[in-house]
Scaffold this motif. Structure first.
Motif, mmCIF file in Angstrom:
data_model
loop_
_atom_site.group_PDB
_atom_site.id
_atom_site.type_symbol
_atom_site.label_atom_id
_atom_site.label_comp_id
_atom_site.label_asym_id
_atom_site.label_seq_id
_atom_site.Cartn_x
_atom_site.Cartn_y
_atom_site.Cartn_z
ATOM 1 N N SER A 149 -18.945 29.355 -49.994
ATOM 2 C CA SER A 149 -18.027 30.433 -50.405
ATOM 3 C C SER A 149 -16.870 30.542 -49.822
ATOM 4 N N LEU A 150 -16.789 30.235 -48.450
ATOM 5 C CA LEU A 150 -15.436 30.074 -47.625
ATOM 6 C C LEU A 150 -14.771 29.106 -47.721
ATOM 7 N N ASN A 151 -15.365 27.839 -48.106
ATOM 8 C CA ASN A 151 -14.805 26.792 -48.316
ATOM 9 C C ASN A 151 -14.143 26.739 -49.766
ATOM 10 N N ALA A 152 -14.868 27.414 -50.765
ATOM 11 C CA ALA A 152 -14.251 27.472 -52.207
ATOM 12 C C ALA A 152 -12.735 28.353 -52.188
ATOM 13 N N ILE A 153 -12.666 29.330 -51.099
ATOM 14 C CA ILE A 153 -11.407 30.139 -51.101
ATOM 15 C C ILE A 153 -10.365 29.572 -50.071
ATOM 16 N N VAL A 154 -10.661 29.052 -48.984
ATOM 17 C CA VAL A 154 -9.953 28.670 -48.106
ATOM 18 C C VAL A 154 -9.403 27.175 -48.177
ATOM 19 N N PHE A 155 -10.245 26.403 -48.585
ATOM 20 C CA PHE A 155 -9.655 24.886 -48.713
ATOM 21 C C PHE A 155 -8.459 24.708 -49.683
ATOM 22 N N PRO A 156 -8.439 25.458 -50.939
ATOM 23 C CA PRO A 156 -7.288 25.002 -51.806
ATOM 24 C C PRO A 156 -5.998 25.904 -50.983
ATOM 25 N N LEU A 157 -6.281 26.968 -50.383
ATOM 26 C CA LEU A 157 -5.233 27.672 -49.645
ATOM 27 C C LEU A 157 -4.595 26.790 -48.706
ATOM 28 N N LEU A 158 -5.412 26.188 -48.014
ATOM 29 C CA LEU A 158 -4.942 25.083 -46.843
ATOM 30 C C LEU A 158 -4.265 23.958 -47.344
ATOM 31 N N LYS A 159 -4.693 23.463 -48.625
ATOM 32 C CA LYS A 159 -3.808 22.428 -49.142
ATOM 33 C C LYS A 159 -2.469 22.888 -49.835
ATOM 34 N N GLU A 160 -2.330 24.039 -49.889
ATOM 35 C CA GLU A 160 -0.767 24.360 -50.489
ATOM 36 C C GLU A 160 0.132 24.172 -49.276
ATOM 37 N N PRO A 161 1.316 23.627 -49.843
ATOM 38 C CA PRO A 161 2.264 23.406 -48.911
ATOM 39 C C PRO A 161 2.830 24.706 -48.195
ATOM 40 N N MET A 162 3.502 24.515 -47.101
ATOM 41 C CA MET A 162 3.889 25.724 -46.222
ATOM 42 C C MET A 162 5.366 25.899 -47.245
ATOM 43 N N PRO A 163 5.223 27.459 -47.122
ATOM 44 C CA PRO A 163 6.720 27.984 -47.846
ATOM 45 C C PRO A 163 8.020 27.377 -47.679
ATOM 46 N N ALA A 164 8.870 27.009 -48.161
ATOM 47 C CA ALA A 164 10.060 26.405 -47.881
ATOM 48 C C ALA A 164 10.907 27.603 -47.265
ATOM 49 N N GLU A 165 11.466 27.515 -46.267
ATOM 50 C CA GLU A 165 12.516 28.461 -45.778
ATOM 51 C C GLU A 165 13.735 28.715 -46.747
ATOM 52 N N PRO A 166 14.072 29.931 -47.001
ATOM 53 C CA PRO A 166 15.240 29.906 -47.918
ATOM 54 C C PRO A 166 16.553 29.545 -47.034
ATOM 55 N N GLU A 167 17.424 28.738 -47.853
ATOM 56 C CA GLU A 167 18.795 28.452 -47.269
ATOM 57 C C GLU A 167 19.659 29.510 -46.914
ATOM 58 N N PRO A 168 20.242 29.412 -45.760
ATOM 59 C CA PRO A 168 20.845 30.616 -45.120
ATOM 60 C C PRO A 168 22.051 30.731 -46.103
ATOM 61 N N ALA A 169 22.383 32.080 -46.279
ATOM 62 C CA ALA A 169 23.722 32.505 -47.139
ATOM 63 C C ALA A 169 24.694 31.839 -46.565
ATOM 64 N N PRO A 170 25.738 31.618 -47.306
ATOM 65 C CA PRO A 170 27.057 30.726 -46.418
ATOM 66 C C PRO A 170 27.756 32.101 -45.953
ATOM 67 N N SER A 171 28.422 31.798 -44.711
ATOM 68 C CA SER A 171 29.050 33.127 -44.075
ATOM 69 C C SER A 171 30.466 33.032 -44.690
ATOM 70 N N ALA A 172 31.300 34.222 -44.536
ATOM 71 C CA ALA A 172 32.514 34.344 -45.371
ATOM 72 C C ALA A 172 33.591 33.365 -44.876
ATOM 73 N N MET A 173 33.214 33.178 -43.364
ATOM 74 C CA MET A 173 34.551 32.122 -42.883
ATOM 75 C C MET A 173 33.899 30.569 -43.480
ATOM 76 N N THR A 174 32.826 30.312 -43.778
ATOM 77 C CA THR A 174 32.395 28.864 -44.402
ATOM 78 C C THR A 174 32.807 28.914 -45.920
ATOM 79 N N THR A 175 32.809 30.109 -46.537
ATOM 80 C CA THR A 175 33.305 30.227 -47.993
ATOM 81 C C THR A 175 34.755 30.021 -48.050
ATOM 82 N N ALA A 176 35.509 30.547 -47.105
ATOM 83 C CA ALA A 176 36.847 30.619 -47.233
ATOM 84 C C ALA A 176 37.252 29.170 -46.853
ATOM 85 N N LYS A 177 36.898 28.639 -45.945
ATOM 86 C CA LYS A 177 37.130 27.075 -45.709
ATOM 87 C C LYS A 177 36.756 26.210 -46.837
ATOM 88 N N ALA A 178 35.857 26.435 -47.405
ATOM 89 C CA ALA A 178 35.515 25.586 -48.377
ATOM 90 C C ALA A 178 36.405 25.568 -49.829
#
Length: 182
Positions: A149-178
């Motif tokens: 029962s532990l394998n049935a629940i945990v194995f599929p979860l361990l196979k899931e990819p790590m969640p992607a880190e969200p892209e940082p929001a551009p700063s006001a300085m970067t937006t102004a330069k762009a």
């Protein structure tokens, strides 16, 4: 006088009701917790970001708990390198923490001596909660695991990819330069 006292009790009850945590719900984001281990470390849910977490509530007098704990220890030793975490929370009606220290010292699973948050045993022991890599509660039940029962629940979860880190929001300085602004 009685009306004032009754009113004060009602007000106190309502104010305390806001402090009580709702029971964690499967399929919902896992509520935060703070746990203090026997080693003196304080950990929170965010400390395990991207890992699969098993919160195990157990007691020394509980025969299924005593069978389950060595299996969880072996599982943790094998799969912690893949992002599997276990926190073993001894219930308050178990033996005092100082008597659990020798057992905690023999195992690699972090033993919790104090836990704050909405997690607790749900009326029977052992009680287990499993949180997936994205921070969602995927399992919450009383009753011990066997290896299948532990394998049935945990194995599929361990196979899931790590969640992607969200892209940082551009700063006001970067937006102004762009945009070509000075």
């Amino acid at each position: 006088m009685i009306r004032r006292l009754t009113g004060a009790i009602c007000a106190l009850t309502l104010s305390l009701a806001g402090v009580v945590h709702a029971m964690p719900k499967v399929g919902q984001p896992a509520p935060d917790f703070t746990a203090t281990t026997f080693g003196g470390h304080t950990v929170k849910l965010a400390d395990f970001k991207g890992d699969v977490i098993l919160l195990n509530f157990w007691a020394t007098w509980c025969a299924p708990c005593r069978r389950e704990l060595p299996m969880l220890e072996a599982y943790f030793r094998t799969y912690s390198q893949y992002g599997f975490q276990v926190l073993a929370v001894a219930t308050e009606d178990s033996v005092p923490p100082e008597k659990l220290k020798p057992l905690a010292a023999q195992l690699r699973i972090p033993f919790v001596k104090r836990m704050k948050g909405p997690y607790h045993d749900v009326g029977a022991l052992p009680t287990n909660y499993i949180i997936d890599r994205s921070g969602k509660l995927v399992y919450a039940k009383a009753g011990g695991f066997d290896i299948d029962s532990l394998n049935a629940i945990v194995f599929p979860l361990l196979k899931e990819p790590m969640p992607a880190e969200p892209e940082p929001a551009p700063s006001a300085m970067t937006t102004a330069k762009a945009s070509g602004a000075p």
